[in-house]
Write a protein that holds these residues in place. Structure first.
Motif, PDB file in Angstrom:
ATOM      1  N   ILE A   1     -53.658  -8.965 109.287  1.00 49.30           N
ATOM      2  CA  ILE A   1     -53.477  -9.600 107.980  1.00 49.30           C
ATOM      3  C   ILE A   1     -54.272  -8.795 106.952  1.00 49.30           C
ATOM      4  O   ILE A   1     -55.511  -8.760 107.001  1.00 49.30           O
ATOM      5  CB  ILE A   1     -53.961 -11.062 107.981  1.00 49.30           C
ATOM      6  N   VAL A   2     -53.563  -8.135 106.049  1.00 48.02           N
ATOM      7  CA  VAL A   2     -54.196  -7.319 105.015  1.00 48.02           C
ATOM      8  C   VAL A   2     -54.108  -8.082 103.696  1.00 48.02           C
ATOM      9  O   VAL A   2     -53.014  -8.245 103.134  1.00 48.02           O
ATOM     10  CB  VAL A   2     -53.517  -5.943 104.885  1.00 48.02           C
ATOM     11  N   VAL A   3     -55.249  -8.560 103.200  1.00 48.34           N
ATOM     12  CA  VAL A   3     -55.287  -9.334 101.965  1.00 48.34           C
ATOM     13  C   VAL A   3     -55.871  -8.455 100.865  1.00 48.34           C
ATOM     14  O   VAL A   3     -57.021  -8.013 100.948  1.00 48.34           O
ATOM     15  CB  VAL A   3     -56.123 -10.617 102.127  1.00 48.34           C
ATOM     16  N   VAL A   4     -55.044  -8.177  99.865  1.00 49.75           N
ATOM     17  CA  VAL A   4     -55.474  -7.387  98.704  1.00 49.75           C
ATOM     18  C   VAL A   4     -55.858  -8.374  97.606  1.00 49.75           C
ATOM     19  O   VAL A   4     -54.993  -9.011  97.009  1.00 49.75           O
ATOM     20  CB  VAL A   4     -54.363  -6.432  98.240  1.00 49.75           C
ATOM     21  N   TYR A   5     -57.161  -8.505  97.356  1.00 47.95           N
ATOM     22  CA  TYR A   5     -57.649  -9.585  96.496  1.00 47.95           C
ATOM     23  C   TYR A   5     -58.260  -9.047  95.209  1.00 47.95           C
ATOM     24  O   TYR A   5     -58.915  -7.993  95.198  1.00 47.95           O
ATOM     25  CB  TYR A   5     -58.678 -10.437  97.244  1.00 47.95           C
ATOM     26  N   ASP A   6     -58.019  -9.758  94.121  1.00 46.91           N
ATOM     27  CA  ASP A   6     -58.657  -9.420  92.845  1.00 46.91           C
ATOM     28  C   ASP A   6     -60.159  -9.630  92.949  1.00 46.91           C
ATOM     29  O   ASP A   6     -60.641 -10.492  93.705  1.00 46.91           O
ATOM     30  CB  ASP A   6     -58.094 -10.287  91.722  1.00 46.91           C
ATOM     31  N   SER A   7     -60.908  -8.885  92.165  1.00 48.95           N
ATOM     32  CA  SER A   7     -62.366  -8.956  92.237  1.00 48.95           C
ATOM     33  C   SER A   7     -62.904 -10.346  91.937  1.00 48.95           C
ATOM     34  O   SER A   7     -63.984 -10.714  92.413  1.00 48.95           O
ATOM     35  CB  SER A   7     -62.990  -7.939  91.271  1.00 48.95           C
TER      36      SER A   7
END
Length: 519
Positions: free
Chosen positions: A302-308
């Motif tokens: 599971i690759v979660v690309v999250y905003d800062s």
């Protein structure tokens, strides 16, 4: 090029003599004259049937009638006709249907314009007892996934005779779906299939006919099920299962994903909370929980690309939920969905990569297995799921591209609606798929270059779809791979004119959608 010689093949069993005579008249009216008509009467009990056929053969030497002594059913009668056919092309015509006068002429032109073609099919409609034409079926371009699950080729079908001989003609035991079985076997040979987008065949509605009642001839559905089962075995998908779909004469494949396949699910997010179905939720966390609850696949990342600015408690909950399967990727730039997806892909390790919005809830079992398994087949470049709104209506059943428009197909239809000609029931090729839920193999993403970052918000999935199709691969929408999409709950979407102009200048659109031209 020399013009083709057609062998029209018609098994006959007890049609209304008036309807049979109308069929005869439609053949005699053909503007193209290089044909023979092989008619096999399968011991019709009404003597008027043979009277019509004998009269036609006496008046026209191109008509040859074979009279069987006993009823052998449609496969045996059809093979009797094939044995007597001498043409380079076989044309299938039922005993009470009608050809447009230009049907053979237009098919001959399609053959001449498509070197090496093995199968030509046309659009069709239905003719009622009073002669009224209804139910026009504007068919998709060649759509092997749809053919697997529905005999959409139907009428008018013209097949190169040497291919029909090579596969052994019609097979015993497939009466009622003998044409579906034959079409699967012939098209598996790989010769080009050409769609002639004109209504050149009128399918007569009579009592007990599937033209008027899709529940008629249940034995035909059973034969079709066996035809698809055999097809899966022949193309190397023996571990897949086939079952009846929810309307007659359509089928569903339950697929097997190689357990050695590492699947990476890339989810862009900013960790938003909101209401869905009256309940406060963290969208990305609930999306992941629902995904894990609806898959048994072991090799999962599971690759979660999250905003800062994603809340720390959201990241902590994700770590607790996913454990070592989680890859967190921080994104510190202004919103760009395309860039976030590309960044997630770069950090992913999977053989197959699934791009998934954070505002979804998975509904169907074995979701990842069913979404990803079709990518194991040669020629499939991207797959997508059935997405419904929270009110149960269709949000995504594929994209349709036509007349400068890029739209969700059958958007807003009821989830239980089968759609026109079963389009919402069967897996099928589509012009495009929404990036809210798509799966691709790693090498395909590498080849097309991922998402176009010039489009940060809208139409990036349209561009991706066009790029994958430009490689010659097919895009497949999966009717029973289902998730709820709480669209725009985490971000308000606004379409800008410059985005629409950019995608049009890059790709354009056809006049009609390639796969659902009548919608």
């Amino acid at each position: 090029m020399a013009t083709p010689f057609f062998s029209i093949v018609t098994p006959v069993y007890d049609p209304a003599p008036r309807d049979l005579q109308a069929t005869v008249d439609s053949v005699l009216a053909q503007t193209f004259t290089d044909w023979e008509w092989i008619v096999v009467d399968d011991a019709s009990p009404n003597p008027e049937v043979l009277a019509v056929l004998r009269s036609a053969a006496q008046a026209e030497p191109r008509i040859r009638v074979r009279e069987r002594d006993s009823n052998g059913h449609i496969v045996r009668a059809s093979n009797d006709a094939l044995e007597r056919a001498t043409g380079e092309w076989v044309v299938l015509l039922d005993h009470d249907d009608l050809l447009e006068a230009t049907a053979l002429e237009r098919v001959a032109e399609a053959i001449a314009g498509s070197p090496g073609v093995g199968y030509v099919y046309t659009d069709e409609d239905k003719i009622g007892p009073d002669g009224t034409l209804t139910g026009e079926f504007r068919k998709p371009e060649w759509s092997p996934e749809r053919l697997r699950h529905q005999m959409y080729l139907g009428h008018l079908s013209a097949l190169r005779h040497d291919l029909v001989r090579r596969v052994g003609g019609f097979r015993a035991g497939f009466d009622g779906s003998q044409d579906h079985d034959l079409a699967l076997r012939v098209t598996e040979l790989g010769d080009p299939v050409v769609h002639l987008p004109e209504v050149l065949y009128h399918w007569r509605i009579v009592p007990g006919s599937t033209a008027g009642d899709t529940t008629a001839k249940d034995y035909a559905s059973e034969a079709g099920l066996r035809a698809v089962r055999d097809h899966l075995d022949r193309v190397g998908r023996a571990q897949d299962r086939v079952v009846m779909a929810r309307i007659a004469h359509t089928y569903r494949t339950i697929r097997h994903l190689d357990p050695r396949t590492l699947v990476s699910v890339v989810i862009p997010t900013r960790g938003a909370h909101g209401l869905a179905w009256g309940v406060e939720r963290c969208f990305v966390l609930d999306a992941v929980l629902s995904l894990l609850a609806h898959t048994d696949h072991g090799l999962l990342e599971i690759v979660v690309v999250y905003d800062s600015d994603t809340p720390d408690d959201v990241l902590s909950s994700l770590r607790e939920t996913c454990g070592e399967a989680l890859v967190l990727v921080e994104y510190a730039r202004p919103f760009n969905f395309s860039e976030k997806c590309n960044l997630g892909y770069v950090r992913a390790s999977g053989d197959v990569v699934v791009f998934l919005n954070d505002d979804v809830e998975i509904q169907s079992e074995s979701f990842l297995e069913q979404l990803c398994a079709p990518l194991e087949e040669p020629g499939v470049g991207m797959t997508g799921a059935r997405l419904t709104f929270s009110d149960g209506t269709i949000q995504h059943a594929g994209h349709s591209y036509y007349a400068d428009q890029f739209v969700h197909t059958l958007h807003g239809a009821l989830d239980e609606d089968p759609g026109p000609f079963g389009a919402l029931v069967v897996d099928r090729e589509v012009s495009g798929l929404t990036a809210a839920c798509v799966a691709l193999r790693r090498e395909v993403i590498d080849e097309v270059g991922g998402f176009w970052t010039f489009l940060p918000s809208n139409f990036n999935d349209v561009d991706l779809s066009y790029k994958v199709r430009s490689t010659g691969r097919r895009l497949v929408w999966l009717a029973d791979v289902h998730a709820t999409h709480f669209e725009s709950r985490t971000r308000v979407s606004t379409v800008h004119e410059w985005e629409h102009r950019a995608i049009l200048e890059r790709w354009g659109t056809p006049e009609h959608d390639l796969y659902l031209p009548g919608v």
